[in-house]
Design a protein around this motif. Structure first.
Motif, PDB file in Angstrom:
ATOM      1  N   VAL A  12      11.963  -2.897  -3.035  1.00  0.00           N
ATOM      2  CA  VAL A  12      11.034  -2.734  -4.156  1.00  0.00           C
ATOM      3  C   VAL A  12      11.046  -1.180  -4.464  1.00  0.00           C
ATOM      4  CG1 VAL A  12       8.599  -2.572  -4.521  1.00  0.00           C
ATOM      5  CG2 VAL A  12       9.773  -4.707  -3.465  1.00  0.00           C
ATOM      6  N   ALA A  13      11.185  -0.357  -3.332  1.00  0.00           N
ATOM      7  CA  ALA A  13      11.253   1.110  -3.761  1.00  0.00           C
ATOM      8  C   ALA A  13      12.346   1.644  -4.423  1.00  0.00           C
ATOM      9  CB  ALA A  13      11.300   1.891  -2.332  1.00  0.00           C
ATOM     10  N   THR A  14      13.453   0.952  -4.243  1.00  0.00           N
ATOM     11  CA  THR A  14      14.915   1.077  -5.013  1.00  0.00           C
ATOM     12  C   THR A  14      14.614   0.375  -6.549  1.00  0.00           C
ATOM     13  OG1 THR A  14      16.232   0.945  -2.764  1.00  0.00           O
ATOM     14  CG2 THR A  14      17.240   0.775  -5.057  1.00  0.00           C
ATOM     15  N   GLN A  15      14.162  -0.636  -6.582  1.00  0.00           N
ATOM     16  CA  GLN A  15      13.877  -1.080  -7.776  1.00  0.00           C
ATOM     17  C   GLN A  15      13.011  -0.315  -8.790  1.00  0.00           C
ATOM     18  OE1 GLN A  15      12.541  -5.157  -7.050  1.00  0.00           O
ATOM     19  NE2 GLN A  15      14.470  -5.981  -6.799  1.00  0.00           N
ATOM     20  N   VAL A  51      14.144   6.581  -1.451  1.00  0.00           N
ATOM     21  CA  VAL A  51      13.996   6.009  -0.344  1.00  0.00           C
ATOM     22  C   VAL A  51      15.107   6.122   0.587  1.00  0.00           C
ATOM     23  CG1 VAL A  51      14.674   3.952  -1.499  1.00  0.00           C
ATOM     24  CG2 VAL A  51      13.534   3.842   0.655  1.00  0.00           C
ATOM     25  N   ILE A  52      15.166   6.268   1.547  1.00  0.00           N
ATOM     26  CA  ILE A  52      16.297   6.367   2.623  1.00  0.00           C
ATOM     27  C   ILE A  52      16.217   5.153   3.495  1.00  0.00           C
ATOM     28  CG2 ILE A  52      17.341   7.681   4.429  1.00  0.00           C
ATOM     29  CD1 ILE A  52      16.549  10.226   3.188  1.00  0.00           C
ATOM     30  N   GLY A  53      17.266   4.374   3.779  1.00  0.00           N
ATOM     31  CA  GLY A  53      17.212   3.149   4.459  1.00  0.00           C
ATOM     32  C   GLY A  53      17.874   3.768   5.890  1.00  0.00           C
ATOM     33  N   ILE A  54      17.354   2.971   6.923  1.00  0.00           N
ATOM     34  CA  ILE A  54      17.775   3.427   8.552  1.00  0.00           C
ATOM     35  C   ILE A  54      18.053   1.892   8.868  1.00  0.00           C
ATOM     36  CG2 ILE A  54      16.409   5.374   8.681  1.00  0.00           C
ATOM     37  CD1 ILE A  54      14.486   3.719  10.243  1.00  0.00           C
ATOM     38  N   MET A  62       0.766  -1.197  -0.092  1.00  0.00           N
ATOM     39  CA  MET A  62      -0.137   0.128  -0.062  1.00  0.00           C
ATOM     40  C   MET A  62       0.778   1.201  -0.007  1.00  0.00           C
ATOM     41  SD  MET A  62      -3.055   0.946   2.471  1.00  0.00           S
ATOM     42  CE  MET A  62      -2.059   1.862   3.895  1.00  0.00           C
ATOM     43  N   ILE A  63       1.936   1.269   0.615  1.00  0.00           N
ATOM     44  CA  ILE A  63       2.973   2.292   0.913  1.00  0.00           C
ATOM     45  C   ILE A  63       3.379   2.895  -0.771  1.00  0.00           C
ATOM     46  CG2 ILE A  63       5.188   3.275   1.544  1.00  0.00           C
ATOM     47  CD1 ILE A  63       4.751   1.652   4.071  1.00  0.00           C
ATOM     48  N   ILE A  64       3.862   1.722  -1.402  1.00  0.00           N
ATOM     49  CA  ILE A  64       4.102   1.815  -2.908  1.00  0.00           C
ATOM     50  C   ILE A  64       2.813   2.454  -3.599  1.00  0.00           C
ATOM     51  CG2 ILE A  64       4.857   0.727  -4.942  1.00  0.00           C
ATOM     52  CD1 ILE A  64       7.103   0.971  -2.784  1.00  0.00           C
TER      53      ILE A  64
END
Length: 372
Positions: free
Chosen positions: A48-51, A56-59, A18-20
């Motif tokens: 998925v967001a990267t692809q 997107v920022i990873g934590i 849903m976020i995507i």
């Protein structure tokens, strides 16, 4: 408006999808100028967001109570000039409130709820759900609102927008028999399928019991379970105990769900406590008839004898009766498929949900501006 989507979840389920969907809907319909997703680097969502070339920022998430992550959230908001933070799971909710209370995060917070679950179990939970910085609680169905009412003092904070489906991804997929070939299923056998995580709420035991009953009745079908989860091994053992190893196929996690669902002749959904059931809407998109449990928010997306059939929770005989009827009744099947597809396009497409969410967020920004 600059949005920051924040989740601490590492799993990939309906809410992560849903976020995507929300991100891309708001982007594609030019409703929001800038968005960013903040999520654990080791999560499927980050992958998925990267692809998909989303921002997107990873934590490195370890604990929702770690002040360091709350400070990091505030820093990311500042450097991206975010105007609203969308909180997409319970741990992100906690971090957002801590960041607001102790780290100076002053912008509005919006919580998304997709679970039918009591939240008022202790003082802190009651505090964070009623925290003044939470401007709206966006729910996917009325049953989600109903269970929150006991805890949320200001019921006006809650708004229902519904579930969202990437209709372009699912609509137009053509059945070509690839699952029959992949799993060596005879061409004259039907496929009854399900897509869900192996967890208690999905009630795979009733699903297996339904298959057992249909097998005893001689229905020419094979049964496919797509998904993974903590109870997978337990359900596999249950299938063995029933002697159904050759009837039920465990297909695991798949990236081609949008191609698999059209291969089903019927979608069997036995979940006993679902906020809506996004896979039901995906089945509508794929023009696959559905038999589902009369539970939680499922009746808000599946109208009995109109867009599909509802069965009694946990009642394998009732499920089997309705599966058998729908498999064999072409007229009813076609009617449900048509009405389900119409319902989806009117209520749950990316365009529809995108505009609903944008309306909620725009009102928050307007209210915040007037107060300021």
């Amino acid at each position: 408006m600059e949005l920051l989507h924040f989740t601490c979840s590492t799993v990939w389920r309906g809410h992560e999808q849903m976020i995507i969907d929300i991100y891309e809907s708001l982007r594609d319909n030019e409703l929001v100028k800038n968005q960013i997703i903040v999520c654990p680097t080791n999560s499927k969502l980050f992958e998925v967001a990267t692809q998909r070339n989303l921002k997107v920022i990873g934590i490195d998430f370890k604990s929702q109570y770690n002040l360091k992550i709350a400070k990091q959230l505030k820093h990311i908001v500042d450097i991206n000039s975010s105007s609203i933070v969308l909180l997409h799971n319970s741990k992100a909710h906690t971090v957002g409130v801590i960041s607001s209370v102790f780290c100076g995060l002053k912008i509005p917070l919006v919580l998304f709820r997709t679970l039918i679950k009591n939240v008022g179990t202790n003082f802190f939970r009651k505090f964070k759900y009623n925290y003044k910085g939470i401007k709206k609680i966006v729910c996917v169905s009325d049953p989600v609102v109903d269970i929150l009412k006991a805890t949320i003092k200001n019921h006006q904070k809650m708004v229902v927008v519904g579930s969202v489906v990437d209709t372009e991804k699912f609509i137009g997929q053509v059945k070509n028999g690839f699952l029959h070939k992949e799993f060596n299923i005879p061409s004259d056998y039907k496929i009854v399928g399900n897509v869900s995580a192996f967890c208690k709420v999905k009630d795979h035991y009733t699903w297996v019991n339904t298959v057992e009953e249909l097998y005893k009745r001689g229905l020419k079908a094979k049964y496919i379970l797509i998904g993974e989860g903590g109870l997978e091994s337990e359900i596999k053992e249950y299938v063995k105990s029933k002697g159904l190893e050759n009837e039920i196929i465990f297909a695991g996690f798949r990236n081609d769900v949008h191609q698999c669902i059209p291969e089903f002749d019927l979608f069997l959904f036995t979940s006993n406590n679902e906020a809506t059931g996004g896979v039901i809407l995906e089945s509508y998109a794929c023009k696959v008839p559905v038999v589902a449990a009369r539970a939680g928010g499922i009746p808000t997306v599946l109208e009995h004898n109109e867009t599909g059939l509802l069965a009694e929770v946990g009642n394998a005989i009732d499920f089997a009766d309705k599966v058998e009827f729908l498999i064999n009744c072409k007229e009813s099947k076609e009617r449900y498929i048509t009405k389900g597809h119409d319902f989806l396009m009117k209520t749950a497409s990316r365009v529809v949900i995108g505009y609903k969410i944008n309306e909620v967020l725009s009102q928050i920004m307007l209210d915040d501006y007037v107060i300021a």
